[in-house]
Design a protein around this motif. Structure first.
Motif, PDB file in Angstrom:
ATOM      1  N   TYR A 123       0.832  -1.196   0.000  1.00  0.00           N
ATOM      2  CA  TYR A 123       0.000   0.000   0.000  1.00  0.00           C
ATOM      3  C   TYR A 123       0.870   1.251   0.000  1.00  0.00           C
ATOM      4  O   TYR A 123       1.858   1.353   0.737  1.00  0.00           O
ATOM      5  CB  TYR A 123      -0.919   0.033   1.223  1.00  0.00           C
ATOM      6  CG  TYR A 123      -1.500   1.402   1.476  1.00  0.00           C
ATOM      7  CD1 TYR A 123      -2.536   1.892   0.685  1.00  0.00           C
ATOM      8  CD2 TYR A 123      -0.980   2.223   2.474  1.00  0.00           C
ATOM      9  CE1 TYR A 123      -3.055   3.155   0.900  1.00  0.00           C
ATOM     10  CE2 TYR A 123      -1.501   3.497   2.699  1.00  0.00           C
ATOM     11  CZ  TYR A 123      -2.536   3.963   1.908  1.00  0.00           C
ATOM     12  OH  TYR A 123      -3.034   5.212   2.107  1.00  0.00           O
ATOM     13  N   TYR A 306      -5.448  -3.413   2.851  1.00  0.00           N
ATOM     14  CA  TYR A 306      -5.107  -3.451   1.425  1.00  0.00           C
ATOM     15  C   TYR A 306      -4.973  -4.893   0.948  1.00  0.00           C
ATOM     16  O   TYR A 306      -5.463  -5.253  -0.131  1.00  0.00           O
ATOM     17  CB  TYR A 306      -3.804  -2.684   1.204  1.00  0.00           C
ATOM     18  CG  TYR A 306      -3.358  -2.590  -0.233  1.00  0.00           C
ATOM     19  CD1 TYR A 306      -3.854  -1.608  -1.078  1.00  0.00           C
ATOM     20  CD2 TYR A 306      -2.418  -3.487  -0.742  1.00  0.00           C
ATOM     21  CE1 TYR A 306      -3.442  -1.520  -2.398  1.00  0.00           C
ATOM     22  CE2 TYR A 306      -2.001  -3.408  -2.057  1.00  0.00           C
ATOM     23  CZ  TYR A 306      -2.511  -2.429  -2.884  1.00  0.00           C
ATOM     24  OH  TYR A 306      -2.102  -2.350  -4.189  1.00  0.00           O
ATOM     25  N   HIS A 311      -7.613  -3.022  -1.740  1.00  0.00           N
ATOM     26  CA  HIS A 311      -7.852  -1.579  -1.844  1.00  0.00           C
ATOM     27  C   HIS A 311      -7.824  -1.007  -0.438  1.00  0.00           C
ATOM     28  O   HIS A 311      -8.213  -1.682   0.524  1.00  0.00           O
ATOM     29  CB  HIS A 311      -9.222  -1.336  -2.487  1.00  0.00           C
ATOM     30  CG  HIS A 311      -9.616   0.103  -2.606  1.00  0.00           C
ATOM     31  ND1 HIS A 311      -9.058   0.957  -3.515  1.00  0.00           N
ATOM     32  CD2 HIS A 311     -10.538   0.833  -1.917  1.00  0.00           C
ATOM     33  CE1 HIS A 311      -9.615   2.151  -3.391  1.00  0.00           C
ATOM     34  NE2 HIS A 311     -10.519   2.092  -2.426  1.00  0.00           N
ATOM     35  N   GLN A 313      -9.346   2.169   1.722  1.00  0.00           N
ATOM     36  CA  GLN A 313     -10.208   3.347   1.810  1.00  0.00           C
ATOM     37  C   GLN A 313     -10.997   3.222   3.099  1.00  0.00           C
ATOM     38  O   GLN A 313     -11.395   2.118   3.488  1.00  0.00           O
ATOM     39  CB  GLN A 313     -11.156   3.415   0.607  1.00  0.00           C
ATOM     40  CG  GLN A 313     -12.097   4.604   0.603  1.00  0.00           C
ATOM     41  CD  GLN A 313     -12.996   4.618  -0.631  1.00  0.00           C
ATOM     42  OE1 GLN A 313     -12.538   4.398  -1.746  1.00  0.00           O
ATOM     43  NE2 GLN A 313     -14.280   4.872  -0.424  1.00  0.00           N
TER      44      GLN A 313
END
Length: 342
Positions: A123, A306, A311, A313
């Motif tokens: 990440y 991650y 991902h 967020q």
């Protein structure tokens, strides 16, 4: 090759004096319990067979399912849904008054490096054609989540939430909104009065009131012993923490009738994020116990999320009661209300 270096440090000052700690009574006082590993002295046989449960009269007869036609939204980094623009702007006002306290993990530093210096699968934040390499210095990790009884619209509670982000520790939050029927009475039962925040450390048996004492305890036990500058200013810290809530005045304060889930929800978030703030407000209003996976900038848990979902967020919600996993703050708020509000 490093193409530039940007160092961001959280200023700290040392602690000067010890403080009293109060051991939690061994007598089982809590009948409403949400924990990853409930203690045998505080749970029934049924709860021991189902760890991570919340025991209350409202949860035993209720089953939970996803709302009709529910579909988890696709993550949209740094996007604000048009109808939530003013809410996010109001929540972001806190960053100004608190100078970003709760945005960075202790000892945070960042370096701008070329893309090929970040291994695949790691990440990092993209910045044009470069990457931001972030590091931090965290202390010992508690084996079990710290338990904190608090509510959003309280400046003293905000101070404690900020140190939680700085220390990067996971917390089991028991929301205590005004007129909440479950956890406010339990605080009085455990500690003798309804005062917030109230902290219980299941790893040591320590239980205590007073935000400044809680902060000192946490940095001594799970940090380097130093209180961040913006949390060391006494009355000025409390005043700015109060000003930080002006943009969301009244949100996260009062109880909204809800159905108690059998297991605490899990939310990946941190105090400095305005997107996380609007979700936390609803979790508090609905009095939903939740485990916060703290992940401010510099947190190693960013890499963990991650790797799990491909991902990073926040906020990211995991609801073990329905199996829902989802990004996007506006949609999380709608999901929580549709699933748990009465």
């Amino acid at each position: 090759m490093v193409v530039g270096v940007l160092n961001l440090k959280i200023p700290q000052i040392p602690l000067f004096s010890p403080f009293p700690l109060r051991k939690r009574s061994r007598t089982p006082l809590v009948s409403i319990k949400a924990s990853l590993e409930p203690s045998k002295s505080q749970t029934s046989t049924k709860e021991e067979e189902n760890p991570g449960s919340v025991s209350s009269s409202s949860s035993t007869a209720t089953t939970f399912a996803t709302p009709p036609n529910f579909k988890a939204p696709e993550p949209k980094p740094f996007a604000v849904r048009p109808d939530k623009t003013l809410e996010i702007a109001g929540a972001a006002l806190a960053l100004f008054f608190r100078f970003g306290t709760g945005v960075f993990v202790s000892g945070y530093s960042a370096s701008i490096v070329s893309e090929n210096e970040i291994p695949p699968g790691q990440y990092s934040l993209g910045l044009g054609g470069s990457k931001v390499k972030e590091t931090s210095k965290i202390g010992p990790r508690p084996e079990k989540p710290i338990e904190i009884y608090e509510f959003e619209g309280c400046p003293f509670c905000r101070k404690v939430r900020e140190i939680v982000a700085v220390l990067d520790i996971d917390v089991l939050f028991y929301p205590c909104p005004k007129n909440g029927p479950n956890f406010r009475p339990k605080v009085a039962e455990m500690g003798g009065k309804q005062q917030f925040p109230y902290m219980v450390d299941p790893n040591t048996g320590v239980a205590m009131y007073e935000s400044d004492e809680i902060i000192k305890y946490l940095v001594e036990k799970y940090g380097d012993g130093s209180v961040p500058f913006m949390l060391s200013l006494g009355l000025l810290t409390t005043l700015t923490a109060g000003f930080a809530m002006l943009g969301r005045m009244g949100r996260g304060n009062s109880y909204t009738p809800s159905k108690m889930p059998p297991k605490p929800l899990e939310i990946w978030s941190y105090e400095g994020s305005p997107f996380c703030k609007i979700v936390r407000e609803v979790l508090v209003e609905l009095e939903l116990p939740h485990i916060q996976r703290s992940c401010a900038r510099g947190s190693p848990k960013r890499q963990i999320l991650y790797e799990r979902v491909g991902h990073f967020q926040v906020p990211y919600l995991e609801d073990p009661n329905t199996g829902v996993q989802m990004f996007e703050s506006a949609e999380i708020v709608e999901y929580l209300k549709a699933t748990y509000a009465q």
